[in-house]
Design a protein around this motif. Sequence first.
Motif, PDB file in Angstrom:
ATOM      1  N   HIS A 296       0.847  -1.197   0.000  1.00 33.14           N
ATOM      2  CA  HIS A 296       0.000   0.000   0.000  1.00 33.14           C
ATOM      3  C   HIS A 296       0.887   1.253   0.000  1.00 33.14           C
ATOM      4  N   PRO A 297       1.749   1.416  -1.001  1.00 30.05           N
ATOM      5  CA  PRO A 297       2.738   2.500  -0.969  1.00 30.05           C
ATOM      6  C   PRO A 297       2.115   3.886  -0.965  1.00 30.05           C
ATOM      7  N   GLU A 298       0.908   4.022  -1.512  1.00 21.90           N
ATOM      8  CA  GLU A 298       0.280   5.341  -1.567  1.00 21.90           C
ATOM      9  C   GLU A 298      -0.120   5.848  -0.189  1.00 21.90           C
ATOM     10  N   ARG A 299      -0.141   4.978   0.827  1.00 21.41           N
ATOM     11  CA  ARG A 299      -0.563   5.385   2.174  1.00 21.41           C
ATOM     12  C   ARG A 299       0.604   5.880   3.028  1.00 21.41           C
ATOM     13  N   ILE A 300       1.826   5.490   2.692  1.00 22.00           N
ATOM     14  CA  ILE A 300       2.984   5.745   3.554  1.00 22.00           C
ATOM     15  C   ILE A 300       3.733   6.997   3.097  1.00 22.00           C
TER      16      ILE A 300
ATOM     17  N   THR B  96      21.136  -5.362   6.160  1.00 21.37           N
ATOM     18  CA  THR B  96      20.462  -6.021   5.048  1.00 21.37           C
ATOM     19  C   THR B  96      19.287  -5.181   4.554  1.00 21.37           C
ATOM     20  N   LEU B  97      18.526  -4.606   5.485  1.00 18.72           N
ATOM     21  CA  LEU B  97      17.434  -3.724   5.099  1.00 18.72           C
ATOM     22  C   LEU B  97      17.942  -2.489   4.368  1.00 18.72           C
ATOM     23  N   VAL B  98      18.983  -1.878   4.898  1.00 18.69           N
ATOM     24  CA  VAL B  98      19.516  -0.659   4.284  1.00 18.69           C
ATOM     25  C   VAL B  98      20.069  -0.948   2.893  1.00 18.69           C
ATOM     26  N   ALA B  99      20.711  -2.088   2.740  1.00 18.16           N
ATOM     27  CA  ALA B  99      21.252  -2.446   1.431  1.00 18.16           C
ATOM     28  C   ALA B  99      20.156  -2.699   0.410  1.00 18.16           C
ATOM     29  N   GLY B 100      18.992  -3.159   0.867  1.00 18.37           N
ATOM     30  CA  GLY B 100      17.931  -3.509  -0.061  1.00 18.37           C
ATOM     31  C   GLY B 100      16.951  -2.400  -0.356  1.00 18.37           C
ATOM     32  N   ILE B 101      16.720  -1.477   0.596  1.00 17.22           N
ATOM     33  CA  ILE B 101      15.737  -0.408   0.416  1.00 17.22           C
ATOM     34  C   ILE B 101      16.422   0.797  -0.202  1.00 17.22           C
TER      35      ILE B 101
ATOM     36  N   ARG C 217      11.506  -2.444  -3.922  1.00 19.10           N
ATOM     37  CA  ARG C 217      10.271  -1.790  -4.339  1.00 19.10           C
ATOM     38  C   ARG C 217       9.745  -0.796  -3.307  1.00 19.10           C
ATOM     39  N   ILE C 218      10.412  -0.654  -2.172  1.00 17.49           N
ATOM     40  CA  ILE C 218       9.968   0.304  -1.158  1.00 17.49           C
ATOM     41  C   ILE C 218      10.399   1.699  -1.587  1.00 17.49           C
ATOM     42  N   GLY C 219       9.422   2.583  -1.746  1.00 16.20           N
ATOM     43  CA  GLY C 219       9.719   3.927  -2.219  1.00 16.20           C
ATOM     44  C   GLY C 219       9.650   5.001  -1.159  1.00 16.20           C
ATOM     45  N   ALA C 220       9.118   4.697   0.015  1.00 17.45           N
ATOM     46  CA  ALA C 220       8.997   5.704   1.068  1.00 17.45           C
ATOM     47  C   ALA C 220      10.367   6.021   1.666  1.00 17.45           C
TER      48      ALA C 220
ATOM     49  N   THR D  26      12.114  15.708   8.251  1.00 15.38           N
ATOM     50  CA  THR D  26      12.874  16.027   7.033  1.00 15.38           C
ATOM     51  C   THR D  26      12.643  15.060   5.892  1.00 15.38           C
ATOM     52  N   ALA D  27      11.974  13.941   6.141  1.00 15.67           N
ATOM     53  CA  ALA D  27      11.786  12.924   5.099  1.00 15.67           C
ATOM     54  C   ALA D  27      10.329  12.504   5.058  1.00 15.67           C
ATOM     55  N   TRP D  28       9.506  13.406   4.572  1.00 15.90           N
ATOM     56  CA  TRP D  28       8.065  13.157   4.505  1.00 15.90           C
ATOM     57  C   TRP D  28       7.655  13.328   3.059  1.00 15.90           C
ATOM     58  N   GLN D  29       7.392  12.220   2.394  1.00 20.61           N
ATOM     59  CA  GLN D  29       7.128  12.242   0.957  1.00 20.61           C
ATOM     60  C   GLN D  29       5.759  12.852   0.674  1.00 20.61           C
ATOM     61  N   PRO D  30       5.706  13.886  -0.193  1.00 20.95           N
ATOM     62  CA  PRO D  30       4.406  14.477  -0.507  1.00 20.95           C
ATOM     63  C   PRO D  30       3.499  13.475  -1.205  1.00 20.95           C
ATOM     64  N   ALA D  31       2.220  13.703  -1.087  1.00 21.41           N
ATOM     65  CA  ALA D  31       1.254  12.815  -1.720  1.00 21.41           C
ATOM     66  C   ALA D  31       1.198  13.059  -3.216  1.00 21.41           C
ATOM     67  N   TYR D  32       0.777  12.037  -3.958  1.00 24.77           N
ATOM     68  CA  TYR D  32       0.502  12.198  -5.377  1.00 24.77           C
ATOM     69  C   TYR D  32      -0.674  13.149  -5.570  1.00 24.77           C
TER      70      TYR D  32
END
Length: 432
Positions: free
Chosen positions: A105-109, A219-224, A196-199, A257-263
């Motif tokens: 649900h990437p559009e929610r985060i 491992t998370l940091v390397a993958g996201i 595929r995590i874009g947030a 400082t890292a709050w992605q604006p909505a579409y």
Amino acid sequence: MSETPPNTLQYRFDGPEDAPVLILGPSLGTTWHMWDRQIPELAKSWRIFRFDLPGHGGAPAYPAGSFAELAGRLLATLDGLGVHRFGYAGCAFSGALGIELALRHPERIASLAVIAASPRFGSADEFRQRGVIVRTNGLDPIARTSPERWFTAGFAAAQPAITEWAVQMVRTTDPGCYIAACEALAAFDVRAELGRIGAPTLVLVGSDDQVTGPAEARTLVAGIPDARLAVVPGASHLVPVEQPAAVTDLLVRHFSTAWQPAYDSSTGQVAIPAGPVKPALATPPPLAPVAEIAPAVLAQPEILGRPDPYDAGIKVRREVLGDAHVDRALASADAFSGDFQDFVTRYAWGEIWDRPGLDRRSRSCVTLTALVAGGHLDELAFHTRAALRNGLTPVEIKEVLLQAAVYCGVPAANSAFRVAQAVIREETTPQE
């Protein structure tokens, strides 16, 4: 506080009603109170939403056996409150829930913080074994060993009140909901999907975490893509409890400082702010993540005949017998025995065990009886383990063997009791 129907979660709000929503998710075996020491500072800038997992903290005991189901309950709760976009910080189990939300649900985060988490938590066998122990012994063995998993030794010794609070949180959790959560963790593996995590993502971990430590965090940091790592010194698994000031500071900096604006669903564009990105108030979700170009949908050819049962069979076989057993069986297969392993997977597990007519508990009862009748004691051993995994208690297994003694003979049941007793002792002895 909330009334809680089965498809939603128990929750509470803190902070100004007109502020952007920031969700704080608890670890397995804890309640929303694990975040109490973060609330005064975070609630200055955000509307804090905390929730309890099913059967935790007095929440109704409606078990959720997968992260997809739990994510659905959380989103249903938020939808009912008119919250469509939010920041999310989750610890351990709820860190995995945050990853699930970011993937499905990437559009929610708007922004994500993953604390003391991993793309895969140990092994599936480990968590199914924990479920067997809880089903047999209750949560007391898990509760008694929680402080050594959650806190550094120095903190546990210096803070006996917090240590006892942690033990009591686990003891008051509903066992069935805890077992269902273990099943969710057993099935969780997103290592191949992290890209595929874009947030915007902060990965936070305690330096002394022996459960999901710095290696899992890296491992998370390397993958996201573009994830950032923060290692908090002098902290173990429940780092928000053990080092509250450090975690609060890191969360404030990240979500400020890292709050992605909505579409913008009318233009298909993402707004670029003139200055540093600030949290935006929750906005309705777009009809689709329109910043992406949807691929053309191609007509799928019709598949004639029955589908190959192998994939379903190997999945059921692993769930019932455990990864370790299945891996050993497949690894030992060669040109002589490989066809037999393939046959067993397809027909015993893909055709029979996967049929909907009986649940797995019932199939375990039938299988144990048949193995006693045939005198197949080696198979009886690992199917006793399977019966425990499928939800039978030791008392129920005893009743199956007593029934078998009447209809299969006392000598056969005598041997079966000896084998099953050894397996049950091994499988249900709490790990100290």
